[in-house]
Design a protein around this motif. Structure first.
Motif, PDB file in Angstrom:
ATOM      1  N   ALA A  54     -11.003  14.736   2.653  1.00  0.00           N
ATOM      2  CA  ALA A  54     -11.606  13.749   1.747  1.00  0.00           C
ATOM      3  C   ALA A  54     -11.629  12.383   2.428  1.00  0.00           C
ATOM      4  O   ALA A  54     -10.726  12.059   3.203  1.00  0.00           O
ATOM      5  N   PRO A  55     -12.643  11.567   2.175  1.00  0.00           N
ATOM      6  CA  PRO A  55     -12.671  10.228   2.784  1.00  0.00           C
ATOM      7  C   PRO A  55     -11.580   9.336   2.197  1.00  0.00           C
ATOM      8  O   PRO A  55     -11.219   9.467   1.025  1.00  0.00           O
ATOM      9  N   ALA A  56     -11.060   8.451   3.016  1.00  0.00           N
ATOM     10  CA  ALA A  56     -10.078   7.485   2.531  1.00  0.00           C
ATOM     11  C   ALA A  56     -10.768   6.504   1.586  1.00  0.00           C
ATOM     12  O   ALA A  56     -11.940   6.152   1.787  1.00  0.00           O
ATOM     13  N   PRO A  57     -10.084   6.059   0.530  1.00  0.00           N
ATOM     14  CA  PRO A  57     -10.695   5.078  -0.384  1.00  0.00           C
ATOM     15  C   PRO A  57     -11.090   3.808   0.357  1.00  0.00           C
ATOM     16  O   PRO A  57     -10.419   3.381   1.295  1.00  0.00           O
ATOM     17  N   THR A  58     -12.162   3.208  -0.078  1.00  0.00           N
ATOM     18  CA  THR A  58     -12.643   1.976   0.546  1.00  0.00           C
ATOM     19  C   THR A  58     -11.865   0.775   0.017  1.00  0.00           C
ATOM     20  O   THR A  58     -11.185   0.852  -1.018  1.00  0.00           O
ATOM     21  N   VAL A  59     -11.987  -0.331   0.724  1.00  0.00           N
ATOM     22  CA  VAL A  59     -11.346  -1.570   0.278  1.00  0.00           C
ATOM     23  C   VAL A  59     -11.872  -1.975  -1.097  1.00  0.00           C
ATOM     24  O   VAL A  59     -11.110  -2.424  -1.967  1.00  0.00           O
ATOM     25  N   ALA A  60     -13.162  -1.816  -1.310  1.00  0.00           N
ATOM     26  CA  ALA A  60     -13.754  -2.172  -2.604  1.00  0.00           C
ATOM     27  C   ALA A  60     -13.153  -1.343  -3.734  1.00  0.00           C
ATOM     28  O   ALA A  60     -12.933  -1.856  -4.841  1.00  0.00           O
ATOM     29  N   GLN A  61     -12.878  -0.085  -3.478  1.00  0.00           N
ATOM     30  CA  GLN A  61     -12.264   0.762  -4.507  1.00  0.00           C
ATOM     31  C   GLN A  61     -10.837   0.320  -4.806  1.00  0.00           C
ATOM     32  O   GLN A  61     -10.426   0.219  -5.964  1.00  0.00           O
ATOM     33  N   TRP A  62     -10.063   0.035  -3.761  1.00  0.00           N
ATOM     34  CA  TRP A  62      -8.680  -0.402  -3.967  1.00  0.00           C
ATOM     35  C   TRP A  62      -8.608  -1.741  -4.691  1.00  0.00           C
ATOM     36  O   TRP A  62      -7.643  -2.019  -5.404  1.00  0.00           O
ATOM     37  N   GLN A  63      -9.612  -2.601  -4.515  1.00  0.00           N
ATOM     38  CA  GLN A  63      -9.578  -3.950  -5.090  1.00  0.00           C
ATOM     39  C   GLN A  63      -9.621  -3.961  -6.613  1.00  0.00           C
ATOM     40  O   GLN A  63      -9.402  -5.014  -7.223  1.00  0.00           O
ATOM     41  N   LYS A  64      -9.866  -2.822  -7.217  1.00  0.00           N
ATOM     42  CA  LYS A  64      -9.881  -2.751  -8.677  1.00  0.00           C
ATOM     43  C   LYS A  64      -8.490  -2.558  -9.272  1.00  0.00           C
ATOM     44  O   LYS A  64      -8.347  -2.379 -10.485  1.00  0.00           O
ATOM     45  N   TRP A  65      -7.451  -2.627  -8.425  1.00  0.00           N
ATOM     46  CA  TRP A  65      -6.092  -2.357  -8.911  1.00  0.00           C
ATOM     47  C   TRP A  65      -5.631  -3.282 -10.035  1.00  0.00           C
ATOM     48  O   TRP A  65      -4.834  -2.849 -10.878  1.00  0.00           O
TER      49      TRP A  65
ATOM     50  N   GLU B 239      -6.993  -3.974 -12.707  1.00  0.00           N
ATOM     51  CA  GLU B 239      -7.369  -3.373 -13.982  1.00  0.00           C
ATOM     52  C   GLU B 239      -6.300  -2.416 -14.504  1.00  0.00           C
ATOM     53  O   GLU B 239      -6.237  -2.144 -15.707  1.00  0.00           O
ATOM     54  N   VAL B 240      -5.470  -1.916 -13.591  1.00  0.00           N
ATOM     55  CA  VAL B 240      -4.437  -0.954 -13.979  1.00  0.00           C
ATOM     56  C   VAL B 240      -3.460  -1.565 -14.976  1.00  0.00           C
ATOM     57  O   VAL B 240      -3.008  -0.896 -15.912  1.00  0.00           O
ATOM     58  N   PHE B 241      -3.128  -2.845 -14.816  1.00  0.00           N
ATOM     59  CA  PHE B 241      -2.119  -3.461 -15.671  1.00  0.00           C
ATOM     60  C   PHE B 241      -2.604  -3.607 -17.112  1.00  0.00           C
ATOM     61  O   PHE B 241      -1.872  -3.316 -18.056  1.00  0.00           O
ATOM     62  N   ALA B 242      -3.844  -4.042 -17.292  1.00  0.00           N
ATOM     63  CA  ALA B 242      -4.400  -4.137 -18.646  1.00  0.00           C
ATOM     64  C   ALA B 242      -4.517  -2.755 -19.270  1.00  0.00           C
ATOM     65  O   ALA B 242      -4.206  -2.563 -20.459  1.00  0.00           O
ATOM     66  N   SER B 243      -4.941  -1.780 -18.470  1.00  0.00           N
ATOM     67  CA  SER B 243      -5.055  -0.418 -18.983  1.00  0.00           C
ATOM     68  C   SER B 243      -3.692   0.147 -19.351  1.00  0.00           C
ATOM     69  O   SER B 243      -3.565   0.906 -20.312  1.00  0.00           O
ATOM     70  N   PHE B 244      -2.668  -0.226 -18.588  1.00  0.00           N
ATOM     71  CA  PHE B 244      -1.321   0.274 -18.860  1.00  0.00           C
ATOM     72  C   PHE B 244      -0.862  -0.166 -20.246  1.00  0.00           C
ATOM     73  O   PHE B 244      -0.329   0.640 -21.025  1.00  0.00           O
ATOM     74  N   LEU B 245      -1.053  -1.424 -20.578  1.00  0.00           N
ATOM     75  CA  LEU B 245      -0.611  -1.929 -21.881  1.00  0.00           C
ATOM     76  C   LEU B 245      -1.356  -1.237 -23.019  1.00  0.00           C
ATOM     77  O   LEU B 245      -0.757  -0.847 -24.022  1.00  0.00           O
TER      78      LEU B 245
ATOM     79  N   ALA C  31       1.816   5.409 -17.298  1.00  0.00           N
ATOM     80  CA  ALA C  31       1.700   5.318 -15.845  1.00  0.00           C
ATOM     81  C   ALA C  31       0.886   6.476 -15.277  1.00  0.00           C
ATOM     82  O   ALA C  31       0.055   6.293 -14.374  1.00  0.00           O
ATOM     83  N   VAL C  32       1.111   7.673 -15.800  1.00  0.00           N
ATOM     84  CA  VAL C  32       0.349   8.845 -15.349  1.00  0.00           C
ATOM     85  C   VAL C  32      -1.139   8.655 -15.629  1.00  0.00           C
ATOM     86  O   VAL C  32      -1.989   8.865 -14.751  1.00  0.00           O
ATOM     87  N   ASN C  33      -1.469   8.239 -16.838  1.00  0.00           N
ATOM     88  CA  ASN C  33      -2.879   8.145 -17.236  1.00  0.00           C
ATOM     89  C   ASN C  33      -3.637   7.069 -16.464  1.00  0.00           C
ATOM     90  O   ASN C  33      -4.748   7.299 -15.993  1.00  0.00           O
ATOM     91  N   VAL C  34      -3.038   5.892 -16.347  1.00  0.00           N
ATOM     92  CA  VAL C  34      -3.804   4.768 -15.781  1.00  0.00           C
ATOM     93  C   VAL C  34      -3.892   4.833 -14.269  1.00  0.00           C
ATOM     94  O   VAL C  34      -4.887   4.381 -13.686  1.00  0.00           O
ATOM     95  N   THR C  35      -2.878   5.380 -13.598  1.00  0.00           N
ATOM     96  CA  THR C  35      -2.951   5.450 -12.134  1.00  0.00           C
ATOM     97  C   THR C  35      -3.771   6.641 -11.653  1.00  0.00           C
ATOM     98  O   THR C  35      -4.403   6.579 -10.598  1.00  0.00           O
ATOM     99  N   GLY C  36      -3.769   7.716 -12.441  1.00  0.00           N
ATOM    100  CA  GLY C  36      -4.497   8.916 -12.041  1.00  0.00           C
ATOM    101  C   GLY C  36      -5.935   8.894 -12.508  1.00  0.00           C
ATOM    102  O   GLY C  36      -6.836   8.411 -11.807  1.00  0.00           O
ATOM    103  N   ALA C  37      -6.160   9.432 -13.719  1.00  0.00           N
ATOM    104  CA  ALA C  37      -7.530   9.526 -14.244  1.00  0.00           C
ATOM    105  C   ALA C  37      -8.187   8.163 -14.393  1.00  0.00           C
ATOM    106  O   ALA C  37      -9.411   8.039 -14.281  1.00  0.00           O
ATOM    107  N   GLY C  38      -7.381   7.126 -14.633  1.00  0.00           N
ATOM    108  CA  GLY C  38      -7.955   5.798 -14.839  1.00  0.00           C
ATOM    109  C   GLY C  38      -8.211   5.005 -13.576  1.00  0.00           C
ATOM    110  O   GLY C  38      -8.841   3.943 -13.623  1.00  0.00           O
TER     111      GLY C  38
END
Length: 273
Positions: free
Chosen positions: A112-123, A125-131, A221-228
């Motif tokens: 599988a290709p490694a995630p791009t910088v643009a994809q990682w930069q959305k991190w 959003e994880v904190f708002a989704s976590f709450l 943590a499972v939901n937002v880091t994985g599927a989210g």
């Protein structure tokens, strides 16, 4: 003739809730969760999916029927139990990240290709989704599955056996999401991961002084880091492969925990209904 609150030849709901609580709890939790999906099958517009608050509401109802306010209060206190050893907070928040990172690394190693910088930069959003997930999904599910049903099962089974039984029921509860939120090719992987997660969550619950809060945190943590987040990096065969790896990694973690902790999976609970 004496007047009785129980129907002739059977039990009252209150008596059934006291003597065989899970026979009432599981159907009620499913009904309170599945009603949007059931309405959609009847053609009701804009009704679909699952109401994640169903397990919580069913747990509160059954606690009240069986034990009154003391039982309800006990369940509520487990939801806000924060005085837990710091290592269990680390388990709740970091173990899902570790398992996901391992799955991602294996997927990349398999082509599988490694995630791009643009994809990682959305991190961020994880904190708002976590709450949001903690309050809506975690609070809806975990007080029911782990806070109410698991202790009831552990009254008559070892925690490991109880976790496996609950895992099957928890997986079945997600049926309305199959083919929609989870594409059919990844449904088997999802079910395996849910079944395995039930063992991990039981270990966390029993080890962390029956803290439902920590189970809520791990669920979020499972939901937002994985599927989210990470799962959105991929599509097609790469996504399907990632799901299979993820399911097997969770199954391996559950097997290792069961092996190390034994059938007790930590301290066995004896929480009243």
């Amino acid at each position: 003739m004496a007047v009785t609150s129980e129907p002739e030849g059977g039990m009252s709901i209150r008596s059934l809730a006291r003597e065989k609580p899970l026979r009432v709890y599981f159907p009620l939790a499913f009904l309170l969760s599945w009603y949007p999906w059931l309405l959609s099958l009847l053609g009701v517009p804009k009704a679909s999916g699952i109401n994640p608050l169903g397990p919580l509401v069913a747990g509160l109802i059954l606690s009240g029927l069986a034990g009154g306010w003391p039982a309800v209060r006990g369940l509520l206190l487990r939801i806000v139990r924060v005085r837990v050893a710091p290592r269990w907070y680390a388990v709740a928040l970091l173990l899902p990240v570790l398992l996901l990172a391992s799955s991602l690394a294996i997927n990349i190693a398999l082509g599988a290709p490694a995630p791009t910088v643009a994809q990682w930069q959305k991190w961020p959003e994880v904190f708002a989704s976590f709450l949001f997930t903690l309050v809506f999904v975690g609070l809806g599910e975990e007080p029911g599955w782990r806070g109410y049903a698991l202790p009831q099962l552990q009254r008559v089974r070892t925690p490991l056996s109880a976790a496996l039984v609950l895992g099957a029921i928890w997986a079945l509860w997600h049926v309305p999401l199959m083919g929609k939120e989870f594409a059919w090719p990844v449904v088997p992987c999802f079910l395996i991961s849910v079944f395995a997660a039930s063992v991990v969550f039981a270990w966390l619950y029993n080890g962390a002084r029956e803290s439902v809060l920590l189970c809520m945190m791990m669920h979020a943590a499972v939901n937002v880091t994985g599927a989210g987040y990470v799962f959105r990096f991929y599509g097609g065969a790469d996504l399907t492969r990632l799901w299979w790896i993820y399911a097997l990694v969770w199954a391996t973690a559950a097997a290792l925990i069961a092996w190390r902790a034994g059938p007790a999976l930590g301290r066995r609970t004896a929480t009243p209904a």
